[in-house]
Scaffold this active site. Structure first.
Site, PDB file in Angstrom:
ATOM      1  CG  HIS A 131      -1.891  -1.113   1.293  1.00 59.77           C
ATOM      2  ND1 HIS A 131      -2.427  -1.579   2.477  1.00 59.77           N
ATOM      3  CD2 HIS A 131      -2.444  -1.860   0.308  1.00 59.77           C
ATOM      4  CE1 HIS A 131      -3.274  -2.575   2.214  1.00 59.77           C
ATOM      5  NE2 HIS A 131      -3.291  -2.770   0.901  1.00 59.77           N
TER       6      HIS A 131
HETATM    7  C1  FAD Z   1      -0.144  -7.532  -4.693  1.00 63.67           C
HETATM    8  C2  FAD Z   1      -1.068  -6.405  -4.264  1.00 63.67           C
HETATM    9  C3  FAD Z   1      -2.147  -6.698  -3.431  1.00 63.67           C
HETATM   10  C4  FAD Z   1      -3.005  -5.669  -3.032  1.00 63.67           C
HETATM   11  N1  FAD Z   1      -4.163  -5.976  -2.353  1.00 63.67           N
HETATM   12  C5  FAD Z   1      -5.092  -5.023  -2.143  1.00 63.67           C
HETATM   13  C6  FAD Z   1      -6.383  -5.348  -1.644  1.00 63.67           C
HETATM   14  O1  FAD Z   1      -6.726  -6.511  -1.417  1.00 63.67           O
HETATM   15  N2  FAD Z   1      -7.277  -4.330  -1.444  1.00 63.67           N
HETATM   16  C7  FAD Z   1      -6.960  -3.034  -1.707  1.00 63.67           C
HETATM   17  O2  FAD Z   1      -7.787  -2.156  -1.465  1.00 63.67           O
HETATM   18  N3  FAD Z   1      -5.735  -2.695  -2.191  1.00 63.67           N
HETATM   19  C8  FAD Z   1      -4.825  -3.661  -2.462  1.00 63.67           C
HETATM   20  N4  FAD Z   1      -3.636  -3.330  -3.036  1.00 63.67           N
HETATM   21  C9  FAD Z   1      -3.338  -1.903  -3.280  1.00 63.67           C
HETATM   22  C10 FAD Z   1      -4.161  -1.273  -4.426  1.00 63.67           C
HETATM   23  O3  FAD Z   1      -4.376  -2.184  -5.465  1.00 63.67           O
HETATM   24  C11 FAD Z   1      -3.408  -0.034  -4.911  1.00 63.67           C
HETATM   25  O4  FAD Z   1      -3.265   0.869  -3.831  1.00 63.67           O
HETATM   26  C12 FAD Z   1      -4.118   0.721  -6.030  1.00 63.67           C
HETATM   27  O5  FAD Z   1      -4.407  -0.152  -7.094  1.00 63.67           O
HETATM   28  C13 FAD Z   1      -3.212   1.875  -6.494  1.00 63.67           C
HETATM   29  O6  FAD Z   1      -3.795   2.535  -7.584  1.00 63.67           O
HETATM   30  P1  FAD Z   1      -2.979   3.602  -8.436  1.00 63.67           P
HETATM   31  O7  FAD Z   1      -3.918   4.097  -9.472  1.00 63.67           O
HETATM   32  O8  FAD Z   1      -2.352   4.576  -7.523  1.00 63.67           O
HETATM   33  O9  FAD Z   1      -1.778   2.800  -9.107  1.00 63.67           O
HETATM   34  P2  FAD Z   1      -1.821   1.508 -10.028  1.00 63.67           P
HETATM   35  O10 FAD Z   1      -3.141   0.830  -9.964  1.00 63.67           O
HETATM   36  O11 FAD Z   1      -0.626   0.716  -9.664  1.00 63.67           O
HETATM   37  O12 FAD Z   1      -1.705   2.087 -11.505  1.00 63.67           O
HETATM   38  C14 FAD Z   1      -0.564   2.692 -12.052  1.00 63.67           C
HETATM   39  C15 FAD Z   1      -0.542   2.357 -13.540  1.00 63.67           C
HETATM   40  O13 FAD Z   1       0.407   3.189 -14.186  1.00 63.67           O
HETATM   41  C16 FAD Z   1       1.137   2.423 -15.105  1.00 63.67           C
HETATM   42  N5  FAD Z   1       2.422   3.091 -15.335  1.00 63.67           N
HETATM   43  C17 FAD Z   1       3.469   3.188 -14.478  1.00 63.67           C
HETATM   44  N6  FAD Z   1       4.482   3.875 -15.061  1.00 63.67           N
HETATM   45  C18 FAD Z   1       4.063   4.222 -16.290  1.00 63.67           C
HETATM   46  C19 FAD Z   1       4.664   4.940 -17.375  1.00 63.67           C
HETATM   47  N7  FAD Z   1       5.907   5.434 -17.286  1.00 63.67           N
HETATM   48  N8  FAD Z   1       3.944   5.117 -18.528  1.00 63.67           N
HETATM   49  C20 FAD Z   1       2.678   4.616 -18.635  1.00 63.67           C
HETATM   50  N9  FAD Z   1       2.074   3.914 -17.642  1.00 63.67           N
HETATM   51  C21 FAD Z   1       2.747   3.735 -16.481  1.00 63.67           C
HETATM   52  C22 FAD Z   1       1.250   1.073 -14.436  1.00 63.67           C
HETATM   53  O14 FAD Z   1       1.580   0.042 -15.337  1.00 63.67           O
HETATM   54  C23 FAD Z   1      -0.121   0.917 -13.816  1.00 63.67           C
HETATM   55  O15 FAD Z   1      -1.040   0.316 -14.706  1.00 63.67           O
HETATM   56  C24 FAD Z   1      -2.744  -4.325  -3.438  1.00 63.67           C
HETATM   57  C25 FAD Z   1      -1.652  -4.047  -4.268  1.00 63.67           C
HETATM   58  C26 FAD Z   1      -0.832  -5.071  -4.699  1.00 63.67           C
HETATM   59  C27 FAD Z   1       0.305  -4.748  -5.620  1.00 63.67           C
END
Ligand code: FAD
Length: 533
Positions: free
Chosen positions: A470
């Site tokens: 997280h």
């Molecule tokens: C293994 C795991 C288990 C988890 N379990 C839970 C759970 O059970 N419940 C819960 O609530 N949360 C859980 N989480 C946390 C939750 O999923 C994340 O906090 C949330 O998805 C974050 O969202 P975000 O949009 O910030 O980033 P992300 O969803 O990580 O999205 C970022 C995106 O940007 C893309 N990206 C990165 N760099 C670039 C670039 N240079 N150019 C283009 N694209 C790029 C990535 O590929 C990705 O698709 C878990 C996370 C993980 C990894």
């Protein structure tokens, strides 16, 4: 040329792509570094753990070798592909405590108190089972009850209740405190990530362009305004222009990296890598927060959990067959069906520990195969509002290189985070002595009976410390020197650029971070549309 360019198709980016393209006059482009992600491995809830061993949908970052843990490197999974981390997460649907959001508002972030954000949680939510004032039923993100695929989750909750914890039937309702069964972003045995919930319904819109395998290397900034992006795809560099805004949604690890590569960040860090400074912002990459976690593991007298010993693998194979033929059984569910939120001491006002129950002997992110080959179960103990802070810096100016991640867990001066974990381990030991578990517990394996004093438990925690994926806070929302975005998520001092993802959280919410990130994007979409109306 587009109106809006979204960098990153994860939990936040997919929500933005949907909401901004609802008005057909908006030309929206979503750039995602990973691929389409249409695999059975991302759709099947029970396949969640496979991603820890497989790089296809996981960036598989590592922290730097951190002195505090004897130069151990932490494994840091992050989802890659349309859906982002919601492709590979454990699907637990949790929002946190109302005081988390009230604290954001108290820091001067107008419109981010609990009463302000609750409508956005409800907007995205399609809850199949709980229908009251705390829940939405018509949103695209399907939320459902645990199915009881692993009866041990209920036994563990019963044991905790016998030891004095409160029961809780809805962690996202009136109260966070207590133990019970979680709700999940699972729809009838199939993962409901943001791709399914938000992107698939929008993808036929002619005003939404999605480009996968497009790795953004920099945001183009001219005269203090973000005017477009540069990205690499199949060995070629491309550019796109944004007439209204560039929206950075690459998550807490990559968003600060992209800002720094674009010349926005701490001056010393940028000059170290020869990057021309476009706008100095010392807080970029700082304030990294993560939930530190320690697993308390037991061998079991019963054989109703998951193992990788030959009989266990045969059972897994038959369960897999059952899932794909009849859509029944274990693979419909997340392995962590139960858990809860407890107080490390009676003095704290708000639960400061989250428990996740697992029907397997889990250690080192599931990579300890020796442990996995025994019948057992595990209770994760995670400290909810850590005081320690880490940081993201650059390894180099190469956009294809991973950034440097320093988690810095358990380094706060008060040793607050460590004390919470030590008390949590002791609480779990009390549950293990409850009548409900008498038919189960054989031996305590982690930390093990040798660790009895606080000092011994502390030593075990340092040796086996994990975290629960997280990371937040690296592009902090606020108004002080170290804030990166304001309360409308606009990057301080620049025009046409917002950060919209988990990185904007000033402090970590008390629980899992997917639902809060989706809420952030729902609220951001409203702000973006109203500011550009
Ligand atoms: C293994 C795991 C288990 C988890 N379990 C839970 C759970 O059970 N419940 C819960 O609530 N949360 C859980 N989480 C946390 C939750 O999923 C994340 O906090 C949330 O998805 C974050 O969202 P975000 O949009 O910030 O980033 P992300 O969803 O990580 O999205 C970022 C995106 O940007 C893309 N990206 C990165 N760099 C670039 C670039 N240079 N150019 C283009 N694209 C790029 C990535 O590929 C990705 O698709 C878990 C996370 C993980 C990894």
């Amino acid at each position: 040329m587009f109106d809006y360019i979204i960098i990153g198709g994860g939990s936040a980016g997919c929500v933005l792509a949907n909401r901004l393209s609802e008005d057909e006059r908006n030309r929206v482009c979503l750039l995602e570094a990973g691929g389409e992600a249409n695999s059975t491995f991302t759709k099947t809830p029970g396949m969640f753990s496979v991603h820890a061993f497989w790089k296809k949908y996981n960036w598989t970052f590592s922290s730097i070798k951190e002195e505090t843990y004897n130069y151990k490197q932490h494994y840091i999974p992050r989802g890659k592909g349309l859906g982002g981390s919601s492709l590979i997460n454990a699907m637990v649907y949790i929002r946190g405590h109302r005081s988390d959001y009230n604290a954001w508002a108290e820091q001067g972030n107008e419109g981010w108190g609990y009463d302000d954000v609750l409508p956005y949680f409800k907007k995205s939510e399609g809850n199949k089972h709980i229908q009251d004032d705390y829940h939405g039923k018509d949103g695209p993100l399907i939320v459902s009850n645990a199915e009881g695929q692993y009866p041990l989750a209920e036994v563990l909750a019963k044991a905790a209740i016998e030891a004095g914890e409160k029961p809780n039937g809805d962690f996202n309702g009136e109260s966070l405190e207590g133990v019970g069964q979680f709700q999940f972003t699972i729809n009838d045995g199939v993962r409901c990530g943001v791709k399914t919930a938000f992107l698939d319904p929008a993808r036929s819109r002619s005003n939404l362009t999605m480009i996968t395998e497009a790795r953004v290397s920099a945001i183009e900034i001219e005269d203090g305004r973000a005017v477009g992006v540069r990205y690499q795809r199949q060995g070629q560099t491309h550019s796109l222009g944004a007439e209204k805004e560039v929206l950075l949604s690459s998550g807490s690890i990559n968003s600060p990296q992209i800002l720094m590569l674009s010349g926005v960040g701490p001056e010393d860090e940028l000059s170290k890598h020869g990057i021309k400074i476009k706008h100095e912002l010392p807080g970029v990459g700082k304030n990294l927060q993560e939930h530190p976690d320690i697993c308390v593991g037991f061998t079991s007298k019963k054989r109703d959990g998951l193992t990788i010993k030959p009989a266990g693998l045969a059972k897994l194979a038959s369960k897999l067959y059952k899932y794909y033929v009849k859509k029944e059984g274990w693979f419909r569910a997340s392995a962590t069906e139960g858990g809860g939120f407890i107080k490390s001491t009676p003095e704290v006002d708000v639960p400061d520990i989250q428990l996740h129950f697992l029907p397997l002997l889990f250690d080192n992110h599931g990579r300890n195969l020796k442990a996995l080959s025994k019948d057992g179960f595990t209770i994760h103990v995670c400290a909810l509002r850590p005081e320690s802070r880490g940081e993201i810096t650059l390894e180099s100016d190469d956009p294809m290189a991973a950034p440097k991640i320093k988690l810095n867990l358990l380094t706060d001066e008060r040793r607050h985070d460590l004390k919470v974990l030590i008390n949590g381990v002791k609480k779990v030991r009390e549950y293990a002595n409850s009548p409900a578990l008498s038919d189960y517990v054989r031996d305590e394996i982690f930390p093990g009976s040798a660790a009895q004093t606080d000092e011994e438990i502390e030593q075990d925690i340092y040796e086996r410390l994990g975290h629960v994926y997280h990371p937040v806070g690296t592009c902090k929302m606020g108004s002080g020197d170290m804030a990166v975005v304001d309360d409308r998520l606009r990057v301080h001092g620049l025009k046409g650029l917002r950060v919209v993802d988990a990185s904007i959280m000033p402090t970590l919410n008390s629980g899992n971070t997917n639902a809060p990130t989706i809420m952030i994007a729902e609220k951001a979409a409203d702000m973006i549309l109203s500011d550009n109306a």
